[in-house]
Design a protein around this motif. Structure first.
Motif, mmCIF file in Angstrom:
data_model
loop_
_atom_site.group_PDB
_atom_site.id
_atom_site.type_symbol
_atom_site.label_atom_id
_atom_site.label_comp_id
_atom_site.label_asym_id
_atom_site.label_seq_id
_atom_site.Cartn_x
_atom_site.Cartn_y
_atom_site.Cartn_z
ATOM 1 N N GLY A 195 17.197 -31.972 -26.990
ATOM 2 C CA GLY A 195 16.767 -32.209 -25.613
ATOM 3 C C GLY A 195 16.011 -31.040 -25.016
ATOM 4 N N GLY A 196 15.928 -29.925 -25.764
ATOM 5 C CA GLY A 196 15.177 -28.770 -25.291
ATOM 6 C C GLY A 196 16.010 -27.729 -24.570
ATOM 7 N N ILE A 197 17.316 -27.868 -24.580
ATOM 8 C CA ILE A 197 18.187 -26.904 -23.912
ATOM 9 C C ILE A 197 18.420 -25.718 -24.847
ATOM 10 C CG2 ILE A 197 20.488 -26.518 -22.959
ATOM 11 C CD1 ILE A 197 20.499 -29.482 -22.203
ATOM 12 N N ILE A 198 18.218 -24.513 -24.317
ATOM 13 C CA ILE A 198 18.442 -23.302 -25.079
ATOM 14 C C ILE A 198 19.751 -22.685 -24.616
ATOM 15 C CG2 ILE A 198 17.556 -21.007 -25.627
ATOM 16 C CD1 ILE A 198 14.759 -22.073 -24.974
ATOM 17 N N GLY A 199 20.596 -22.321 -25.578
ATOM 18 C CA GLY A 199 21.873 -21.722 -25.219
ATOM 19 C C GLY A 199 22.495 -21.002 -26.388
ATOM 20 N N LYS A 200 23.651 -20.414 -26.111
ATOM 21 C CA LYS A 200 24.378 -19.660 -27.125
ATOM 22 C C LYS A 200 25.683 -20.386 -27.416
ATOM 23 C CE LYS A 200 24.097 -15.249 -27.245
ATOM 24 N NZ LYS A 200 24.155 -13.804 -26.999
ATOM 25 N N ILE A 201 26.012 -20.522 -28.683
ATOM 26 C CA ILE A 201 27.233 -21.218 -29.071
ATOM 27 C C ILE A 201 28.436 -20.359 -28.678
ATOM 28 C CG2 ILE A 201 28.579 -22.108 -31.013
ATOM 29 C CD1 ILE A 201 25.970 -22.746 -32.415
ATOM 30 N N SER A 202 29.355 -20.969 -27.907
ATOM 31 C CA SER A 202 30.547 -20.231 -27.493
ATOM 32 C C SER A 202 31.789 -20.697 -28.247
ATOM 33 C CB SER A 202 30.761 -20.373 -25.987
ATOM 34 O OG SER A 202 30.937 -21.725 -25.649
ATOM 35 N N LYS A 203 31.790 -21.932 -28.750
ATOM 36 C CA LYS A 203 32.943 -22.436 -29.489
ATOM 37 C C LYS A 203 32.463 -23.473 -30.496
ATOM 38 C CE LYS A 203 36.591 -23.542 -27.050
ATOM 39 N NZ LYS A 203 37.544 -24.319 -26.236
ATOM 40 N N VAL A 204 32.995 -23.392 -31.709
ATOM 41 C CA VAL A 204 32.678 -24.363 -32.754
ATOM 42 C C VAL A 204 33.944 -25.136 -33.071
ATOM 43 C CG1 VAL A 204 31.880 -24.691 -35.115
ATOM 44 C CG2 VAL A 204 30.890 -22.879 -33.724
ATOM 45 N N LYS A 205 33.889 -26.449 -32.917
ATOM 46 C CA LYS A 205 35.034 -27.303 -33.234
ATOM 47 C C LYS A 205 34.743 -27.977 -34.564
ATOM 48 C CE LYS A 205 35.900 -28.317 -28.376
ATOM 49 N NZ LYS A 205 36.003 -29.370 -27.374
ATOM 50 N N ASP A 206 35.588 -27.725 -35.550
ATOM 51 C CA ASP A 206 35.331 -28.247 -36.891
ATOM 52 C C ASP A 206 35.645 -29.735 -37.019
ATOM 53 O OD1 ASP A 206 34.433 -25.851 -37.937
ATOM 54 O OD2 ASP A 206 36.460 -25.164 -38.387
ATOM 55 N N GLY A 207 36.714 -30.185 -36.443
ATOM 56 C CA GLY A 207 37.184 -31.543 -36.671
ATOM 57 C C GLY A 207 36.322 -32.637 -36.091
ATOM 58 N N ASP A 208 35.881 -32.497 -34.854
ATOM 59 C CA ASP A 208 35.231 -33.623 -34.182
ATOM 60 C C ASP A 208 33.711 -33.538 -34.149
ATOM 61 O OD1 ASP A 208 35.183 -31.518 -32.446
ATOM 62 O OD2 ASP A 208 36.086 -32.560 -30.764
ATOM 63 N N GLY A 209 33.110 -32.541 -34.752
ATOM 64 C CA GLY A 209 31.651 -32.471 -34.825
ATOM 65 C C GLY A 209 30.988 -32.049 -33.537
ATOM 66 N N GLU A 210 31.727 -31.389 -32.665
ATOM 67 C CA GLU A 210 31.163 -30.912 -31.407
ATOM 68 C C GLU A 210 31.118 -29.391 -31.399
ATOM 69 O OE1 GLU A 210 33.383 -32.267 -28.068
ATOM 70 O OE2 GLU A 210 32.831 -34.346 -28.349
ATOM 71 N N ILE A 211 30.188 -28.857 -30.632
ATOM 72 C CA ILE A 211 30.163 -27.426 -30.372
ATOM 73 C C ILE A 211 30.017 -27.238 -28.871
ATOM 74 C CG2 ILE A 211 29.202 -26.757 -32.604
ATOM 75 C CD1 ILE A 211 26.500 -26.514 -31.311
ATOM 76 N N GLU A 212 30.407 -26.076 -28.406
ATOM 77 C CA GLU A 212 30.277 -25.768 -26.986
ATOM 78 C C GLU A 212 29.164 -24.740 -26.851
ATOM 79 O OE1 GLU A 212 33.340 -23.674 -24.249
ATOM 80 O OE2 GLU A 212 33.922 -25.788 -24.465
ATOM 81 N N VAL A 213 28.161 -25.055 -26.027
ATOM 82 C CA VAL A 213 26.995 -24.193 -25.861
ATOM 83 C C VAL A 213 26.971 -23.677 -24.429
ATOM 84 C CG1 VAL A 213 24.480 -24.087 -25.963
ATOM 85 C CG2 VAL A 213 25.706 -25.495 -27.594
ATOM 86 N N GLU A 214 26.843 -22.366 -24.281
ATOM 87 C CA GLU A 214 26.731 -21.758 -22.959
ATOM 88 C C GLU A 214 25.251 -21.652 -22.620
ATOM 89 O OE1 GLU A 214 28.380 -17.930 -20.443
ATOM 90 O OE2 GLU A 214 28.631 -17.987 -22.612
ATOM 91 N N ILE A 215 24.835 -22.384 -21.579
ATOM 92 C CA ILE A 215 23.414 -22.422 -21.229
ATOM 93 C C ILE A 215 23.079 -21.470 -20.085
ATOM 94 C CG2 ILE A 215 23.038 -24.717 -22.142
ATOM 95 C CD1 ILE A 215 23.316 -25.848 -19.356
ATOM 96 N N ALA A 216 24.085 -21.004 -19.368
ATOM 97 C CA ALA A 216 23.931 -19.996 -18.313
ATOM 98 C C ALA A 216 25.277 -19.301 -18.174
ATOM 99 C CB ALA A 216 23.506 -20.642 -16.997
ATOM 100 N N ASP A 217 25.333 -18.251 -17.368
ATOM 101 C CA ASP A 217 26.594 -17.545 -17.191
ATOM 102 C C ASP A 217 27.644 -18.480 -16.602
ATOM 103 O OD1 ASP A 217 25.605 -15.184 -18.183
ATOM 104 O OD2 ASP A 217 24.954 -14.464 -16.212
ATOM 105 N N GLY A 218 28.670 -18.760 -17.383
ATOM 106 C CA GLY A 218 29.756 -19.611 -16.908
ATOM 107 C C GLY A 218 29.481 -21.098 -16.998
#
Length: 113
Positions: A66-89
Protein backbone atom coordinates in the motif's frame (compact mmCIF):
# COMPACT_ATOMS: atom_id res chain seq x y z
CA UNK A 1 -32.43 -12.83 -60.94
CA UNK A 2 -29.88 -11.41 -58.59
CA UNK A 3 -29.18 -14.57 -56.62
CA UNK A 4 -27.09 -17.22 -58.33
CA UNK A 5 -27.70 -20.85 -57.45
CA UNK A 6 -25.19 -22.48 -55.06
CA UNK A 7 -23.64 -25.78 -56.00
CA UNK A 8 -22.32 -28.27 -53.50
CA UNK A 9 -18.64 -29.04 -53.61
CA UNK A 10 -17.27 -32.52 -53.44
CA UNK A 11 -15.99 -33.45 -49.99
CA UNK A 12 -12.20 -33.33 -49.79
CA UNK A 13 -9.87 -35.37 -47.64
CA UNK A 14 -10.35 -35.33 -43.87
CA UNK A 15 -8.32 -32.27 -42.73
CA UNK A 16 -8.71 -33.06 -39.02
CA UNK A 17 -5.72 -35.35 -38.41
CA UNK A 18 -3.36 -33.62 -40.83
CA UNK A 19 -4.20 -30.15 -39.55
CA UNK A 20 -3.49 -31.11 -35.96
CA UNK A 21 -0.13 -32.65 -36.81
CA UNK A 22 0.89 -29.61 -38.84
CA UNK A 23 -0.12 -27.21 -36.02
CA UNK A 24 1.48 -29.25 -33.21
CA UNK A 25 5.02 -27.81 -33.59
CA UNK A 26 3.60 -24.27 -33.62
CA UNK A 27 1.56 -24.94 -30.47
CA UNK A 28 4.57 -26.45 -28.69
CA UNK A 29 6.73 -23.49 -29.69
CA UNK A 30 4.05 -21.08 -28.48
CA UNK A 31 3.79 -22.89 -25.12
CA UNK A 32 7.60 -22.86 -24.78
CA UNK A 33 7.73 -19.12 -25.41
CA UNK A 34 4.93 -18.50 -22.91
CA UNK A 35 6.70 -20.65 -20.30
CA UNK A 36 10.10 -18.96 -20.62
CA UNK A 37 8.80 -15.39 -20.89
CA UNK A 38 5.81 -15.44 -18.52
CA UNK A 39 5.49 -18.46 -16.26
CA UNK A 40 9.12 -19.09 -15.27
CA UNK A 41 9.99 -15.47 -14.36
CA UNK A 42 6.79 -15.17 -12.32
CA UNK A 43 7.61 -18.34 -10.37
CA UNK A 44 11.14 -17.05 -9.73
CA UNK A 45 9.78 -13.71 -8.50
CA UNK A 46 7.32 -15.48 -6.16
CA UNK A 47 10.12 -17.65 -4.75
CA UNK A 48 12.29 -14.59 -4.06
CA UNK A 49 9.35 -12.80 -2.37
CA UNK A 50 8.67 -15.82 -0.13
CA UNK A 51 12.33 -15.91 0.90
CA UNK A 52 12.32 -12.16 1.61
CA UNK A 53 9.15 -12.43 3.73
CA UNK A 54 10.54 -15.40 5.65
CA UNK A 55 13.72 -13.45 6.49
CA UNK A 56 11.93 -10.43 8.02
CA UNK A 57 13.25 -9.45 11.45
CA UNK A 58 12.52 -6.86 14.08
CA UNK A 59 14.13 -3.53 13.17
CA UNK A 60 13.93 -3.96 9.37
CA UNK A 61 12.60 -0.94 7.53
CA UNK A 62 9.97 -2.06 5.00
CA UNK A 63 7.54 -0.77 2.41
CA UNK A 64 4.10 -2.38 2.22
CA UNK A 65 2.18 -2.94 -0.99
CA UNK A 66 0.00 0.00 0.00
CA UNK A 67 3.05 2.27 0.06
CA UNK A 68 3.39 2.62 3.83
CA UNK A 69 6.97 2.88 5.05
CA UNK A 70 7.75 1.72 8.56
CA UNK A 71 9.98 -0.25 10.87
CA UNK A 72 9.09 -3.73 12.07
CA UNK A 73 8.53 -3.68 15.83
CA UNK A 74 7.20 -7.22 16.37
CA UNK A 75 7.24 -10.41 14.31
CA UNK A 76 4.55 -12.99 15.05
CA UNK A 77 5.51 -16.40 13.71
CA UNK A 78 2.26 -18.31 14.11
CA UNK A 79 -0.37 -16.15 12.47
CA UNK A 80 1.59 -14.54 9.62
CA UNK A 81 1.30 -11.00 10.94
CA UNK A 82 3.93 -8.43 11.77
CA UNK A 83 3.63 -5.17 13.64
CA UNK A 84 5.02 -2.13 11.80
CA UNK A 85 5.69 1.21 13.48
CA UNK A 86 4.89 3.93 10.95
CA UNK A 87 5.40 6.90 13.31
CA UNK A 88 6.42 7.43 16.91
CA UNK A 89 3.94 5.40 18.93
CA UNK A 90 1.79 4.48 15.91
CA UNK A 91 1.84 0.74 15.20
CA UNK A 92 -0.14 -1.19 12.61
CA UNK A 93 -0.59 -4.91 12.14
CA UNK A 94 0.27 -6.02 8.63
CA UNK A 95 0.02 -9.39 6.92
CA UNK A 96 3.53 -10.66 6.16
CA UNK A 97 2.85 -11.32 2.48
CA UNK A 98 1.84 -7.67 1.95
CA UNK A 99 5.43 -6.49 2.44
CA UNK A 100 6.63 -5.36 -0.97
CA UNK A 101 10.22 -4.37 -0.25
CA UNK A 102 12.79 -4.30 2.51
CA UNK A 103 14.52 -0.90 2.50
CA UNK A 104 17.15 -1.61 5.13
CA UNK A 105 17.95 -4.81 6.97
CA UNK A 106 19.17 -5.04 10.52
CA UNK A 107 22.22 -7.15 11.13
CA UNK A 108 21.75 -10.18 13.36
CA UNK A 109 23.30 -9.92 16.78
CA UNK A 110 26.79 -11.37 16.88
CA UNK A 111 27.37 -14.27 19.21
CA UNK A 112 29.81 -13.25 21.90
CA UNK A 113 31.62 -16.28 23.22
Amino acid sequence: MLISPAYAQAAGANPGAGALLSQLPFLLLLFGIMYFFLIRPQQKKMKEHRAMVAALRRGDQVITQGGIIGKISKVKDGDGEIEVEIADGVKVRVVRSSIAQVVSKTEPAANSN
